[in-house]
Design an enzyme around this catalytic site. Structure first.
Site, mmCIF file in Angstrom:
data_model
loop_
_atom_site.group_PDB
_atom_site.id
_atom_site.type_symbol
_atom_site.label_atom_id
_atom_site.label_comp_id
_atom_site.label_asym_id
_atom_site.label_seq_id
_atom_site.Cartn_x
_atom_site.Cartn_y
_atom_site.Cartn_z
ATOM 1 N N ASP A 48 17.527 9.751 26.304
ATOM 2 C CA ASP A 48 16.167 8.907 28.065
ATOM 3 C C ASP A 48 17.224 8.376 28.991
ATOM 4 O O ASP A 48 18.675 8.523 28.849
ATOM 5 C CB ASP A 48 15.953 7.112 27.259
ATOM 6 C CG ASP A 48 14.779 7.245 25.806
ATOM 7 O OD1 ASP A 48 14.050 8.265 26.211
ATOM 8 O OD2 ASP A 48 15.230 6.135 25.343
ATOM 9 N N TYR A 76 25.389 7.297 17.243
ATOM 10 C CA TYR A 76 24.877 7.338 18.841
ATOM 11 C C TYR A 76 25.671 5.346 18.302
ATOM 12 O O TYR A 76 25.899 4.904 17.231
ATOM 13 C CB TYR A 76 23.452 6.486 18.279
ATOM 14 C CG TYR A 76 22.426 7.344 19.242
ATOM 15 C CD1 TYR A 76 21.749 8.294 19.854
ATOM 16 C CD2 TYR A 76 21.512 8.328 17.582
ATOM 17 C CE1 TYR A 76 21.095 8.573 19.920
ATOM 18 C CE2 TYR A 76 21.102 9.123 17.793
ATOM 19 C CZ TYR A 76 20.430 9.167 19.539
ATOM 20 O OH TYR A 76 19.730 10.893 19.722
ATOM 21 N N ASP A 90 13.199 -0.820 25.112
ATOM 22 C CA ASP A 90 15.104 -0.708 25.954
ATOM 23 C C ASP A 90 14.796 -1.569 27.663
ATOM 24 O O ASP A 90 14.058 -2.863 27.766
ATOM 25 C CB ASP A 90 15.459 0.444 26.265
ATOM 26 C CG ASP A 90 13.805 1.693 27.069
ATOM 27 O OD1 ASP A 90 13.339 0.457 28.121
ATOM 28 O OD2 ASP A 90 14.242 2.083 26.936
ATOM 29 N N ARG A 186 15.086 2.746 20.437
ATOM 30 C CA ARG A 186 14.522 1.494 20.726
ATOM 31 C C ARG A 186 13.874 1.050 19.079
ATOM 32 O O ARG A 186 13.669 -0.262 19.786
ATOM 33 C CB ARG A 186 13.591 2.138 21.960
ATOM 34 C CG ARG A 186 14.353 3.276 23.175
ATOM 35 C CD ARG A 186 13.955 2.601 24.504
ATOM 36 N NE ARG A 186 12.981 4.620 23.827
ATOM 37 C CZ ARG A 186 11.785 5.022 24.369
ATOM 38 N NH1 ARG A 186 10.748 3.944 24.907
ATOM 39 N NH2 ARG A 186 10.969 5.750 24.263
#
Length: 253
Positions: A48, A76, A90, A186
């Site tokens: 993203d 992550y 987000d 997310r």
């Protein structure tokens, strides 16, 4: 580096860039270096725009490995604010609802993380690139149309709580996540908020590993362009050299 035959670059994507922005910059640098308009460049796994970290970019024949590279596990580090949600899960959209957080303890957070480890079912975010009838879900959502997405199975190998800050006006946690391809972090933030009996959304995200490529081996987009400019050109058998490139090489001799 042989960019004509194919190279794999682990690029540290900056915040605010789309994955295509990085691909476009690499393709542009190669096009100028080789005086060629059509050059194969692609990425293995979208990040993203608000996320940073490892983005695998492939050139030439290495683009044939994109599917293989995408299949590798991802790692992550994510920060999540508790007690508030946004439509996109987000910071792309403003907060649309707030929820109580006084009941949340570190033990409850750990329990929520453990409950989302293993094979789980996840509904992708409405603001995502999932296609519905040939159109991206985010395009439909931005038009105000109702979007209904189906849950899909995926695998979360690890969820490690790195930080837990609950005694603040805006409580938040920081988590390391190892997961399969297709995982929306997310959406994971959304689901953790629900598991806590509250709400949550992602406030920062960094991808630290894609398969065998981790952030320690990644380079900036600027360094990638420098490598393209500096690398000696190696031509595979049968390569049709553009006239402009031939003139450049002749002038350098």
């Amino acid at each position: 580096m042989d960019f004509i035959s194919g190279e794999i670059l682990a690029i540290d994507k900056p915040e605010g860039w789309t994955s295509f922005d990085a691909v476009k910059r690499v393709r542009g640098a190669l096009s100028r270096r080789l005086h060629m308009k059509k050059i194969k460049v692609g990425h293995a796994g979208t990040l993203d725009p608000l996320a940073t970290g490892v983005l695998i970019v492939c050139t030439g024949k290495a683009t044939k490995r994109i599917e293989e590279l995408q299949a590798g596990c991802k790692e992550y580090v994510a920060s999540m604010r508790l007690g508030a949600t946004t439509p996109s899960f987000d910071l792309e959209h403003p907060i649309d609802a707030t929820y109580p957080t006084g009941h949340i303890t570190e033990a409850l957070v750990r329990e929520a993380l453990n409950s989302h480890t293993g094979v789980i079912m996840q509904v992708p975010p409405v603001y995502s690139a999932v296609k519905i009838g040939g159109e991206r879900a985010y395009s439909l959502a931005r038009k105000g149309e109702e979007v209904e997405l189906r849950a899909k199975p995926l695998r979360i190998d690890e969820m490690e709580l790195l930080e837990c800050h609950l005694d603040t006006p805006e409580p938040w946690i920081r988590v390391r996540i190892v997961c399969s391809k297709g995982t929306y972090i997310r959406a994971l933030a959304r689901d953790i908020g629900v598991a806590l009996g509250s709400g949550a959304h992602l406030t920062s995200l960094r991808r630290t590993r894609v398969g065998a490529y981790d952030e320690s081996a990644s380079i900036s987009i600027e360094r990638a362009i420098e490598l393209i400019k500096e690398s000696p050109l190696e031509f595979p058998e049968g390569f049709q050299m553009p006239p402009a490139l031939a003139r450049d090489l002749e002038g350098a001799l």
